[in-house]
Design a protein around this motif. Structure first.
Motif, PDB file in Angstrom:
ATOM      1  N   GLN A 178      10.769  -1.772   8.678  1.00  0.00           N
ATOM      2  CA  GLN A 178       9.330  -0.689   8.878  1.00  0.00           C
ATOM      3  C   GLN A 178       9.617   0.455   7.657  1.00  0.00           C
ATOM      4  OE1 GLN A 178       9.793   0.391  13.105  1.00  0.00           O
ATOM      5  NE2 GLN A 178       7.893  -1.130  13.734  1.00  0.00           N
ATOM      6  N   ALA A 179      10.695   0.708   8.036  1.00  0.00           N
ATOM      7  CA  ALA A 179      10.487   1.653   6.956  1.00  0.00           C
ATOM      8  C   ALA A 179      10.969   1.419   5.172  1.00  0.00           C
ATOM      9  CB  ALA A 179      12.194   2.384   7.229  1.00  0.00           C
ATOM     10  N   SER A 180      11.482   0.281   4.752  1.00  0.00           N
ATOM     11  CA  SER A 180      11.334  -0.603   3.911  1.00  0.00           C
ATOM     12  C   SER A 180       9.468  -0.591   3.538  1.00  0.00           C
ATOM     13  CB  SER A 180      12.174  -1.373   3.552  1.00  0.00           C
ATOM     14  OG  SER A 180      11.747  -2.688   5.097  1.00  0.00           O
ATOM     15  N   ALA A 181       9.039  -1.267   4.705  1.00  0.00           N
ATOM     16  CA  ALA A 181       7.406  -1.491   3.839  1.00  0.00           C
ATOM     17  C   ALA A 181       5.932  -0.763   3.766  1.00  0.00           C
ATOM     18  CB  ALA A 181       7.207  -2.778   4.951  1.00  0.00           C
ATOM     19  N   PRO A 182       6.039   0.203   3.075  1.00  0.00           N
ATOM     20  CA  PRO A 182       5.011   1.127   2.681  1.00  0.00           C
ATOM     21  C   PRO A 182       4.239   0.750   4.311  1.00  0.00           C
ATOM     22  CG  PRO A 182       5.171  -0.241   0.815  1.00  0.00           C
ATOM     23  CD  PRO A 182       5.838  -0.629   1.635  1.00  0.00           C
ATOM     24  N   LEU A 183       3.469   1.803   4.807  1.00  0.00           N
ATOM     25  CA  LEU A 183       2.777   1.821   5.300  1.00  0.00           C
ATOM     26  C   LEU A 183       0.531   2.172   4.695  1.00  0.00           C
ATOM     27  CD1 LEU A 183       0.506   2.781   8.257  1.00  0.00           C
ATOM     28  CD2 LEU A 183       2.147   5.090   7.438  1.00  0.00           C
ATOM     29  N   LEU A 184       1.234   2.943   3.584  1.00  0.00           N
ATOM     30  CA  LEU A 184       0.006   3.209   2.815  1.00  0.00           C
ATOM     31  C   LEU A 184       0.312   2.751   1.193  1.00  0.00           C
ATOM     32  CD1 LEU A 184      -3.474   5.089   3.386  1.00  0.00           C
ATOM     33  CD2 LEU A 184      -2.274   5.585   1.768  1.00  0.00           C
ATOM     34  N   CYS A 185      -0.469   2.356   0.269  1.00  0.00           N
ATOM     35  CA  CYS A 185      -0.490   2.569  -0.571  1.00  0.00           C
ATOM     36  C   CYS A 185      -1.466   2.726  -1.817  1.00  0.00           C
ATOM     37  CB  CYS A 185      -0.180   1.306  -1.068  1.00  0.00           C
ATOM     38  SG  CYS A 185       1.952   0.486  -0.383  1.00  0.00           S
ATOM     39  N   ALA A 186      -1.940   3.805  -2.717  1.00  0.00           N
ATOM     40  CA  ALA A 186      -2.674   3.879  -3.714  1.00  0.00           C
ATOM     41  C   ALA A 186      -2.233   3.710  -4.912  1.00  0.00           C
ATOM     42  CB  ALA A 186      -3.643   4.874  -3.162  1.00  0.00           C
ATOM     43  N   ARG A 243      -6.865  10.335 -12.350  1.00  0.00           N
ATOM     44  CA  ARG A 243      -6.309   9.327 -13.119  1.00  0.00           C
ATOM     45  C   ARG A 243      -5.402   8.870 -13.456  1.00  0.00           C
ATOM     46  NH1 ARG A 243      -7.699  12.203 -18.036  1.00  0.00           N
ATOM     47  NH2 ARG A 243      -8.492  14.119 -16.258  1.00  0.00           N
ATOM     48  N   ASP A 244      -5.451   7.313 -12.556  1.00  0.00           N
ATOM     49  CA  ASP A 244      -4.647   6.369 -12.178  1.00  0.00           C
ATOM     50  C   ASP A 244      -3.777   6.828 -11.274  1.00  0.00           C
ATOM     51  OD1 ASP A 244      -2.938   4.709 -13.017  1.00  0.00           O
ATOM     52  OD2 ASP A 244      -1.383   5.130 -14.687  1.00  0.00           O
ATOM     53  N   ILE A 245      -3.897   7.406 -10.192  1.00  0.00           N
ATOM     54  CA  ILE A 245      -2.917   8.330  -9.052  1.00  0.00           C
ATOM     55  C   ILE A 245      -2.303   6.760  -8.880  1.00  0.00           C
ATOM     56  CG2 ILE A 245      -3.176   9.008  -6.475  1.00  0.00           C
ATOM     57  CD1 ILE A 245      -4.174  11.159  -8.873  1.00  0.00           C
ATOM     58  N   ASN A 246      -1.611   6.496  -9.004  1.00  0.00           N
ATOM     59  CA  ASN A 246       0.097   5.805  -7.858  1.00  0.00           C
ATOM     60  C   ASN A 246       1.049   6.324  -6.177  1.00  0.00           C
ATOM     61  OD1 ASN A 246      -0.606   3.061  -9.169  1.00  0.00           O
ATOM     62  ND2 ASN A 246       0.000   4.754 -10.686  1.00  0.00           N
ATOM     63  N   LEU A 247       0.272   6.472  -5.521  1.00  0.00           N
ATOM     64  CA  LEU A 247       0.791   6.526  -3.909  1.00  0.00           C
ATOM     65  C   LEU A 247       1.158   5.748  -3.348  1.00  0.00           C
ATOM     66  CD1 LEU A 247       1.518   9.642  -2.687  1.00  0.00           C
ATOM     67  CD2 LEU A 247      -0.545   9.698  -1.948  1.00  0.00           C
ATOM     68  N   LEU A 292     -13.512   8.634   2.481  1.00  0.00           N
ATOM     69  CA  LEU A 292     -14.961   8.843   2.925  1.00  0.00           C
ATOM     70  C   LEU A 292     -15.750   9.087   1.439  1.00  0.00           C
ATOM     71  CD1 LEU A 292     -13.883  12.173   4.133  1.00  0.00           C
ATOM     72  CD2 LEU A 292     -15.291  10.644   5.290  1.00  0.00           C
ATOM     73  N   LYS A 293     -15.088   8.193   0.464  1.00  0.00           N
ATOM     74  CA  LYS A 293     -15.447   8.110  -0.638  1.00  0.00           C
ATOM     75  C   LYS A 293     -14.938   6.623  -1.660  1.00  0.00           C
ATOM     76  CE  LYS A 293     -16.684  13.220  -1.852  1.00  0.00           C
ATOM     77  NZ  LYS A 293     -17.760  14.145  -2.810  1.00  0.00           N
ATOM     78  N   GLY A 294     -14.932   5.865  -2.733  1.00  0.00           N
ATOM     79  CA  GLY A 294     -14.893   4.849  -2.830  1.00  0.00           C
ATOM     80  C   GLY A 294     -14.344   5.405  -4.212  1.00  0.00           C
ATOM     81  N   ALA A 295     -13.174   4.724  -4.722  1.00  0.00           N
ATOM     82  CA  ALA A 295     -12.687   4.613  -6.044  1.00  0.00           C
ATOM     83  C   ALA A 295     -12.984   4.179  -6.993  1.00  0.00           C
ATOM     84  CB  ALA A 295     -10.834   4.768  -6.186  1.00  0.00           C
ATOM     85  N   ASP A 296     -13.444   4.855  -8.366  1.00  0.00           N
ATOM     86  CA  ASP A 296     -13.712   4.162  -9.528  1.00  0.00           C
ATOM     87  C   ASP A 296     -13.346   2.986 -10.417  1.00  0.00           C
ATOM     88  OD1 ASP A 296     -16.618   5.495  -9.495  1.00  0.00           O
ATOM     89  OD2 ASP A 296     -15.774   7.099  -9.990  1.00  0.00           O
ATOM     90  N   ALA A 297     -12.046   2.948  -9.687  1.00  0.00           N
ATOM     91  CA  ALA A 297     -11.048   1.983  -9.934  1.00  0.00           C
ATOM     92  C   ALA A 297      -9.914   2.411  -9.073  1.00  0.00           C
ATOM     93  CB  ALA A 297     -10.669   2.269 -11.752  1.00  0.00           C
ATOM     94  N   GLY A 298      -9.422   1.114  -8.849  1.00  0.00           N
ATOM     95  CA  GLY A 298      -8.038   0.882  -8.092  1.00  0.00           C
ATOM     96  C   GLY A 298      -7.710   1.016  -6.621  1.00  0.00           C
ATOM     97  N   THR A 299      -7.135   0.932  -5.675  1.00  0.00           N
ATOM     98  CA  THR A 299      -7.348   0.408  -4.511  1.00  0.00           C
ATOM     99  C   THR A 299      -6.470   0.982  -3.904  1.00  0.00           C
ATOM    100  OG1 THR A 299      -4.956  -1.490  -4.931  1.00  0.00           O
ATOM    101  CG2 THR A 299      -6.737  -2.046  -5.114  1.00  0.00           C
ATOM    102  N   ILE A 300      -6.679   1.281  -2.315  1.00  0.00           N
ATOM    103  CA  ILE A 300      -5.813   1.936  -1.635  1.00  0.00           C
ATOM    104  C   ILE A 300      -5.645   0.443  -0.616  1.00  0.00           C
ATOM    105  CG2 ILE A 300      -5.772   3.619   0.380  1.00  0.00           C
ATOM    106  CD1 ILE A 300      -7.905   5.342  -1.187  1.00  0.00           C
ATOM    107  N   THR A 301      -4.646   0.388   0.005  1.00  0.00           N
ATOM    108  CA  THR A 301      -4.309  -0.190   1.034  1.00  0.00           C
ATOM    109  C   THR A 301      -3.366   0.256   2.247  1.00  0.00           C
ATOM    110  OG1 THR A 301      -2.248  -1.076   0.401  1.00  0.00           O
ATOM    111  CG2 THR A 301      -3.879  -2.430  -0.486  1.00  0.00           C
ATOM    112  N   CYS A 302      -3.747  -0.276   3.275  1.00  0.00           N
ATOM    113  CA  CYS A 302      -3.099   0.360   4.854  1.00  0.00           C
ATOM    114  C   CYS A 302      -2.745  -0.671   5.454  1.00  0.00           C
ATOM    115  CB  CYS A 302      -4.131   1.670   6.056  1.00  0.00           C
ATOM    116  SG  CYS A 302      -3.306   1.989   7.370  1.00  0.00           S
ATOM    117  N   GLN A 303      -1.644  -1.128   5.705  1.00  0.00           N
ATOM    118  CA  GLN A 303      -0.793  -2.212   6.459  1.00  0.00           C
ATOM    119  C   GLN A 303      -1.073  -3.326   5.659  1.00  0.00           C
ATOM    120  OE1 GLN A 303      -1.021  -1.183  10.417  1.00  0.00           O
ATOM    121  NE2 GLN A 303       0.884  -0.163  10.695  1.00  0.00           N
ATOM    122  N   GLY A 304      -0.997  -3.095   4.205  1.00  0.00           N
ATOM    123  CA  GLY A 304      -1.504  -4.761   3.967  1.00  0.00           C
ATOM    124  C   GLY A 304      -2.766  -4.818   3.044  1.00  0.00           C
ATOM    125  N   GLN A 305      -3.695  -4.015   4.577  1.00  0.00           N
ATOM    126  CA  GLN A 305      -5.579  -4.202   4.473  1.00  0.00           C
ATOM    127  C   GLN A 305      -6.532  -3.243   3.786  1.00  0.00           C
ATOM    128  OE1 GLN A 305      -7.310  -4.729   8.634  1.00  0.00           O
ATOM    129  NE2 GLN A 305      -5.563  -4.478   8.762  1.00  0.00           N
TER     130      GLN A 305
END
Length: 284
Positions: free
Chosen positions: A8-16, A41-45, A73-86
């Motif tokens: 569980q610890a090795s799999a990201p919970l949330l990715c931007a 600009r180009d946020i990776n988290l 609450l707002k959408g990004a103009d580019a890029g993706t956010i996922t939580c548990q792969g969704q």
């Protein structure tokens, strides 16, 4: 309560990944049309279960905008956010119910988030009802009040009867009662006196170690990061300029802007921590 196993610890919970956000404003000169300014600009988290991550930056760095994207609450103009792969993006209340159960928010200004007409008990119960949490709500409410060190006698009080620190603890209890996997906390220690700060910091530590709850703690004050976060990100002019362990960042900041923040944090910490405040007592 439960811990986090290694898989569980090795799999990201949330990715931007690759987040951009632009602010479009009409120009005062009509022939120029709309003008655009890049806020992020180009946020990776990436946040893993049990991690406590700090996000620091001065006013205008983009912290609030990033928080709004992560809260859908707002959408990004580019890029993706996922939580548990969704994928995570703005949607209806029903469509985001799964995400609200997993990711909760502790606001910087609890007075603005607590309905003055509702009792403390009803305020904590409200998200449990709205998100269709199938459990004993009364038990969860009492447990949440206990965990933030707020006497159960306050359960019938309304926000107007609470001090600033008590209102902040109600806001934290409201989020904690849902047992989220990730807490986004905006200046969670502001307005709290030293003993209550110690109680909240211990709560966050217990939740991350024992429950596997992850934290993203947003602050303009870098001095809170060594006490709360294992890893710290510095946001400057809409970009993450450092993403390192908190200890390494304080020992050897790599960026001029970070060095200035670290110097200011040391001064602030020295000013706010008198020798008499080194002994903290539990809150009754």
């Amino acid at each position: 309560m439960h811990g986090v196993n290694s898989s569980q610890a090795s799999a990201p919970l949330l990715c931007a990944e690759g987040l951009y956000k632009h602010l479009h404003q009409p120009s005062l000169a009509f022939w120029r049309g709309r003008q655009s300014r890049t806020i992020l600009r180009d946020i990776n988290l990436s946040i893993r279960p049990g991690e406590r991550i700090g996000l620091a930056g001065v006013s205008g760095a983009g912290k609030t905008t990033l928080l709004n994207l992560l809260l859908a609450l707002k959408g990004a103009d580019a890029g993706t956010i996922t939580c548990q792969g969704q994928p995570v993006r703005p949607a209806s209340v029903r469509a985001l119910r799964w995400y609200r159960r997993l990711v909760q928010y502790i606001p910087q200004d609890p007075a603005a988030s607590l309905d003055p007409r509702m009792s403390v008990r009803d305020l904590i119960r409200e998200p449990l009802v709205r998100l269709n949490v199938a459990d004993n709500h009364a038990r969860r409410i009492d447990e949440a009040l206990d965990r933030v060190g707020l006497d159960r006698k306050f359960s019938s009080a309304r926000p107007g009867a609470l001090s600033g620190g008590q209102a902040q603890r109600v806001a934290i209890a409201r989020a904690v009662a849902l047992r989220p996997r990730l807490l986004l906390a905006d200046e969670p220690l502001s307005g709290l006196d030293l003993p209550v700060r110690a109680r909240v910091m211990q709560l966050f530590d217990d939740m991350s170690r024992l429950d596997g709850t992850a934290f993203l703690i947003i602050s303009h004050d870098l001095s809170v990061m060594p006490r709360l976060c294992e890893r710290t990100l510095i946001l400057h002019d809409g970009a993450i300029i450092e993403d390192r362990s908190t200890a390494a960042l304080f020992d050897a900041p790599a960026h001029d802007h970070t060095r200035a923040l670290v110097r200011a944090a040391h001064l602030d910490h020295a000013a706010m921590t008198p020798a008499s405040a080194t002994v903290l007592h539990p809150v009754s």
